[in-house]
Design a protein around this motif. Sequence first.
Motif, short mmCIF file in Angstrom:
data_model
loop_
_atom_site.label_atom_id
_atom_site.label_comp_id
_atom_site.label_asym_id
_atom_site.label_seq_id
_atom_site.Cartn_x
_atom_site.Cartn_y
_atom_site.Cartn_z
N ILE A 272 0.83 -1.21 0.00
CA ILE A 272 0.00 0.00 0.00
C ILE A 272 0.87 1.26 0.00
CG2 ILE A 272 -1.60 1.33 1.43
CD1 ILE A 272 -2.83 -1.40 2.26
N ILE A 273 1.95 1.27 0.77
CA ILE A 273 2.84 2.42 0.81
C ILE A 273 3.47 2.66 -0.55
CG2 ILE A 273 5.01 3.30 1.77
CD1 ILE A 273 4.24 1.85 4.39
N GLU A 274 3.92 1.59 -1.19
CA GLU A 274 4.56 1.72 -2.50
C GLU A 274 3.57 2.22 -3.56
OE1 GLU A 274 7.91 1.13 -4.03
OE2 GLU A 274 7.97 1.97 -2.02
N GLN A 275 2.33 1.80 -3.48
CA GLN A 275 1.32 2.29 -4.42
C GLN A 275 1.02 3.76 -4.17
OE1 GLN A 275 -1.92 -0.42 -3.79
NE2 GLN A 275 -1.05 -2.02 -5.12
N PHE A 276 1.08 4.17 -2.90
CA PHE A 276 0.80 5.56 -2.53
C PHE A 276 1.93 6.48 -2.93
CE2 PHE A 276 1.06 8.94 0.76
CZ PHE A 276 -0.16 9.57 0.54
N ALA A 328 9.86 6.22 4.07
CA ALA A 328 8.77 5.41 3.56
C ALA A 328 7.89 4.92 4.70
CB ALA A 328 9.32 4.23 2.77
N ARG A 329 8.50 4.54 5.82
CA ARG A 329 7.72 4.10 6.98
C ARG A 329 6.78 5.20 7.48
NH1 ARG A 329 4.75 4.12 10.43
NH2 ARG A 329 4.83 3.17 12.51
N ARG A 330 7.22 6.44 7.43
CA ARG A 330 6.39 7.55 7.90
C ARG A 330 5.14 7.73 7.05
NH1 ARG A 330 9.17 10.40 11.68
NH2 ARG A 330 11.45 10.16 11.66
N LEU A 331 5.14 7.17 5.85
CA LEU A 331 4.00 7.32 4.95
C LEU A 331 2.90 6.30 5.22
CD1 LEU A 331 5.88 7.94 1.60
CD2 LEU A 331 4.63 9.63 2.94
N ALA A 332 3.11 5.41 6.19
CA ALA A 332 2.15 4.32 6.39
C ALA A 332 0.75 4.83 6.67
CB ALA A 332 2.63 3.41 7.52
N ASN A 333 0.60 5.75 7.62
CA ASN A 333 -0.76 6.19 7.97
C ASN A 333 -1.44 6.93 6.84
OD1 ASN A 333 -2.86 6.40 10.11
ND2 ASN A 333 -2.52 8.58 9.76
N PRO A 334 -0.79 7.93 6.19
CA PRO A 334 -1.48 8.57 5.06
C PRO A 334 -1.77 7.60 3.92
CG PRO A 334 0.77 9.39 5.28
CD PRO A 334 0.47 8.63 6.51
#
Length: 462
Positions: A272-276, A328-334
């Motif tokens: 999901i993070i990579e798609q975002f 990249a880890r910080r992008l998990a919630n958004p």
Amino acid sequence: MNRPLHTSDDNGTRIAAIDDLRATLGERLIDETEAILPYVADASRAEPAGLPVAVVRAGSTADVSAALAWASRHRVPVSVRGAGTGLSGGAVAYDRGLVISLDGMDRILAIDPVNRLADVEPGVVTAELDAAAREHGLFFAPDPASARQSTIGGNIATNAGGLRCISHGVTRDAVAALEVVLADGRVIQTGARTRKNVAGYDLTGLFVGSEGTLGVITRATVILEPVAPGIPRTFRASFDDLVAAGQAVTDIVSSATRPEVLELLDAASVEIIEQFHPSGLPLPRAALLVGQTVGEDAAAQAERLLGICRSHGAVEAVATDGDELLEARRLANPALTARGLRVSCDVGVPIGELAAVFAGISEIGRRHGRRISTVAHAGDGNLHPTVEAGDTPDEHRAAEAVIDDITRLALAHRGTITGEHGIGSVKRHELGWQLDAASLDVHRTLKAALDPHGILTPGRAI
């Protein structure tokens, strides 16, 4: 004499006595409906009950004091907000209530490099304080994933955690002193600038994590730490089995080498993070462990920790310079929110229970027929499972049932219902699962002593 509260249908609910507060605050009082709307919700799934009568955009401690004294006189419920990034529903507005917004109190008042302290207002953004401290060879250790948006006041109110908790503790460990406005408008000072202080009760500790139920923080003295020498080393390890990844975390935390950061993302979260926001994260079969070491021997530390990962079956284990993996880890919630995955929790468990809890979460997902994405501050046992659900009331209720089962699983493994986000309104129904009746009574006694009219964040947190 208190003025009576009257309502009308003119442009929403109004209280006639608001003119008293307007006379004191002037343009810092907002009561036009369109101007109020940005302040009624936070980043959680909690829904506002209605519109507040006004928003106070505080610019000083005196503004907060005047607002609370007015609310206390007129028995108006108050919600307190900073950047609105909270995930527990603690800052959501009350119908016919008052919102106190602290985002305008955003000054770094002083940095004291000799004593490694900073004096800040509550609206200072976490990452901006960290950047200012680094100009003096220091840094602010609390590091929530939302550090570029969240504020110091919000971090203190929820006792926020973050990526560096494994090595530096939670926000409470970085707070030396506070200025707090009580429910009736009185202002108190807690704590001290000294390293040791045992004068009186630990009122600073009482207000940290109180979620706006006991007082409003208007100033903080926080502890800074020296930046480690050398070049940080970031490492990653991919696993084909989530339980094996949990076992690797347990062995890493038990080892003599302590990483600065240790994060875990399951395969669904990485996808999901990579798609975002594509950033080159490798997609694991089960889980990706990401960490960072610091100090002059950071590279050697990283290799030792990767050796532990390999001993637990890591199929790829490499170390690099740079912070791209952590970004990249910080992008998990958004990323999860953008996919509509907002039904989540932040349970915490002892490190030794991680592997069993990961296995339990997988079983809960199979039992409910629901996909569960999990990211974790693995180094301190704080997990953030998010349940896939459609955007309908029935789907949300079904996902909430899954979250409740995950929470009970954490408690069964001697854990907690929240590690860093707080109780707010979203998790209040779970509080009795963790705290016994006597403990809850003590909480309510403290609340009644400091807020006898119950105006501060009523019906939340406790």
